[in-house]
Design an enzyme around this catalytic site. Sequence first.
Site, short mmCIF file in Angstrom:
data_model
loop_
_atom_site.label_atom_id
_atom_site.label_comp_id
_atom_site.label_asym_id
_atom_site.label_seq_id
_atom_site.Cartn_x
_atom_site.Cartn_y
_atom_site.Cartn_z
N CYS A 126 0.82 -1.23 0.00
CA CYS A 126 0.00 0.00 0.00
C CYS A 126 0.85 1.27 0.00
CB CYS A 126 -0.96 0.00 1.18
SG CYS A 126 -2.00 -1.47 1.24
N HIS A 259 -3.12 7.13 2.22
CA HIS A 259 -3.56 5.83 1.69
C HIS A 259 -4.97 5.58 2.19
CE1 HIS A 259 -3.99 1.74 0.73
NE2 HIS A 259 -3.80 1.29 1.96
N ASN A 289 -10.07 -0.23 -0.18
CA ASN A 289 -8.61 -0.12 -0.16
C ASN A 289 -8.07 -0.74 -1.45
OD1 ASN A 289 -5.87 -0.38 0.27
ND2 ASN A 289 -6.06 -1.21 2.34
N1 ACO Z 1 -18.59 -8.06 9.45
C1 ACO Z 1 -19.13 -8.22 10.67
N2 ACO Z 1 -18.37 -8.45 11.75
C2 ACO Z 1 -17.05 -8.50 11.60
C3 ACO Z 1 -16.44 -8.34 10.34
C4 ACO Z 1 -17.27 -8.10 9.24
N3 ACO Z 1 -16.79 -7.91 7.99
N4 ACO Z 1 -15.10 -8.45 10.50
C5 ACO Z 1 -14.87 -8.66 11.80
N5 ACO Z 1 -16.05 -8.71 12.48
C6 ACO Z 1 -16.27 -8.92 13.89
C7 ACO Z 1 -15.15 -9.68 14.54
O1 ACO Z 1 -15.32 -11.07 14.38
C8 ACO Z 1 -15.30 -9.26 15.98
O2 ACO Z 1 -16.33 -10.02 16.55
P1 ACO Z 1 -16.23 -10.49 18.09
O3 ACO Z 1 -16.15 -9.22 18.88
O4 ACO Z 1 -17.49 -11.27 18.26
O5 ACO Z 1 -14.99 -11.31 18.16
C9 ACO Z 1 -15.77 -7.82 15.89
O6 ACO Z 1 -16.27 -7.66 14.55
C10 ACO Z 1 -14.67 -6.81 16.11
O7 ACO Z 1 -13.52 -7.19 15.34
P2 ACO Z 1 -12.21 -6.35 15.38
O8 ACO Z 1 -11.17 -7.02 14.55
O9 ACO Z 1 -11.88 -6.01 16.81
O10 ACO Z 1 -12.71 -5.01 14.66
P3 ACO Z 1 -11.95 -3.66 14.50
O11 ACO Z 1 -12.73 -2.58 15.09
O12 ACO Z 1 -10.49 -3.78 14.88
O13 ACO Z 1 -12.02 -3.45 12.94
C11 ACO Z 1 -10.62 -3.60 11.00
C12 ACO Z 1 -11.37 -4.37 12.07
C13 ACO Z 1 -11.62 -2.80 10.21
C14 ACO Z 1 -9.90 -4.57 10.09
C15 ACO Z 1 -9.64 -2.66 11.69
O14 ACO Z 1 -8.82 -3.34 12.60
C16 ACO Z 1 -8.76 -1.97 10.71
O15 ACO Z 1 -9.21 -1.18 9.90
N6 ACO Z 1 -7.46 -2.18 10.78
C17 ACO Z 1 -6.55 -1.54 9.86
C18 ACO Z 1 -6.23 -2.51 8.84
C19 ACO Z 1 -6.35 -1.99 7.45
O16 ACO Z 1 -6.90 -0.96 7.16
N7 ACO Z 1 -5.80 -2.78 6.60
C20 ACO Z 1 -5.82 -2.49 5.26
C21 ACO Z 1 -4.55 -2.97 4.66
S1 ACO Z 1 -3.21 -2.29 5.45
C22 ACO Z 1 -3.07 -0.86 4.92
O17 ACO Z 1 -3.47 -0.61 3.84
C23 ACO Z 1 -2.49 0.07 5.86
#
Ligand code: ACO
Length: 332
Positions: A126, A259, A289
Amino acid sequence: MTSSASSAPRFSRITGTGSFLPPERVSNQQLAQRLAERGIETSDEWIVERTGIRARHFADAGTATSDLALPAAQAALEAAGRSAADVDLIIVATSTPDMVFPSAACLLQRKLGVAGCAAFDVQAVCSGFVYALTVADSLIKSGAARCALVVGAEVFSRLLDFDDRTTCVLFGDGAGAVVLEASVEPGVLASELHADGRHVEILCTPGTVSGGQVLGDPLLKMDGQAVFKLAVGVLEQVARSVIAKAGRTESDIDWLIPHQANIRIMQGTARKLKLPMDRVIVTVDEHGNTSAASIPLALDAGVRDGRIRRGHTVLLEGVGGGFTWGAVLLDF
Ligand code: ACO
């Protein structure tokens, strides 16, 4: 290179931007429906609240990265008033090239109908576009190139595990491009690139090709929370560093183009830099993304809708797998 010392171009400047999205737009509701057919539960509400994403575009099976790069590159050339024959350097930032080799840049060169100029890919996930732009800027400043085509293009959908709801809702496909030319006026003011390979495992696609087979897992793996924490910290540091290097301050920035991974990361960065969100170009809602394509796609959106104008100071920031990160500060 032919120029006298007094008028020798010392800078590189973006002279045109372009982008392209594959036609299939998939809304959160449509994606949720497709995942439900596989027994995977998600919702528009969850995706919008946690990421800001409302839709993404997916390329069809017959479309490769260089196919998306071509119309983006052609639009950038047209905006710059250049033809492909003027280009003496092609760099494509991608982690999803058409083939193991040759590079997507060589395939793009052939599709543009030209030959002879240098063409290669940059792979920094990215952060790829910021890496590629910095390399092109350096080659122009050294006198090795005068007119570079710098492209970010991805078919990230090919890497997605549609049984993993924590990752498959986040990504999309697309391409963005700029023409970067030697100039007596800036242009690129400062840039900085970083990587920390200790964090390989938090975001990777670990499979490889060997003996005619894919060895290991060919699908994307991510520890979202670890990526989130690292991203917010490094984006603030690298922004402050390039702004200081250029002798500017945060208040000089007209547009921040981070990004486009997650609206919450973008809001966090803007808050730390004391920039209101109306000075941040946001396309993550409609594109998801798109990895290396996300910054040039957002740049082109801001230029074409008239928000980003000549003379504006723009900060581009990338962060992604590697872990890699970097920033480019420029006067547009
Ligand atoms: N739909 C519904 N529920 C979901 C989904 C989904 N698509 N995905 C995860 N959940 C659930 C999980 O299972 C979890 O359930 P639980 O509490 O029963 O265990 C709950 O939602 C919370 O999950 P978390 O992983 O804690 O959610 P978080 O708030 O951290 O969000 C996310 C996840 C969006 C991936 C976040 O961590 C994030 O944006 N991280 C940055 C990563 C990123 O942007 N990566 C892109 C590539 S890297 C880059 O480009 C920089």
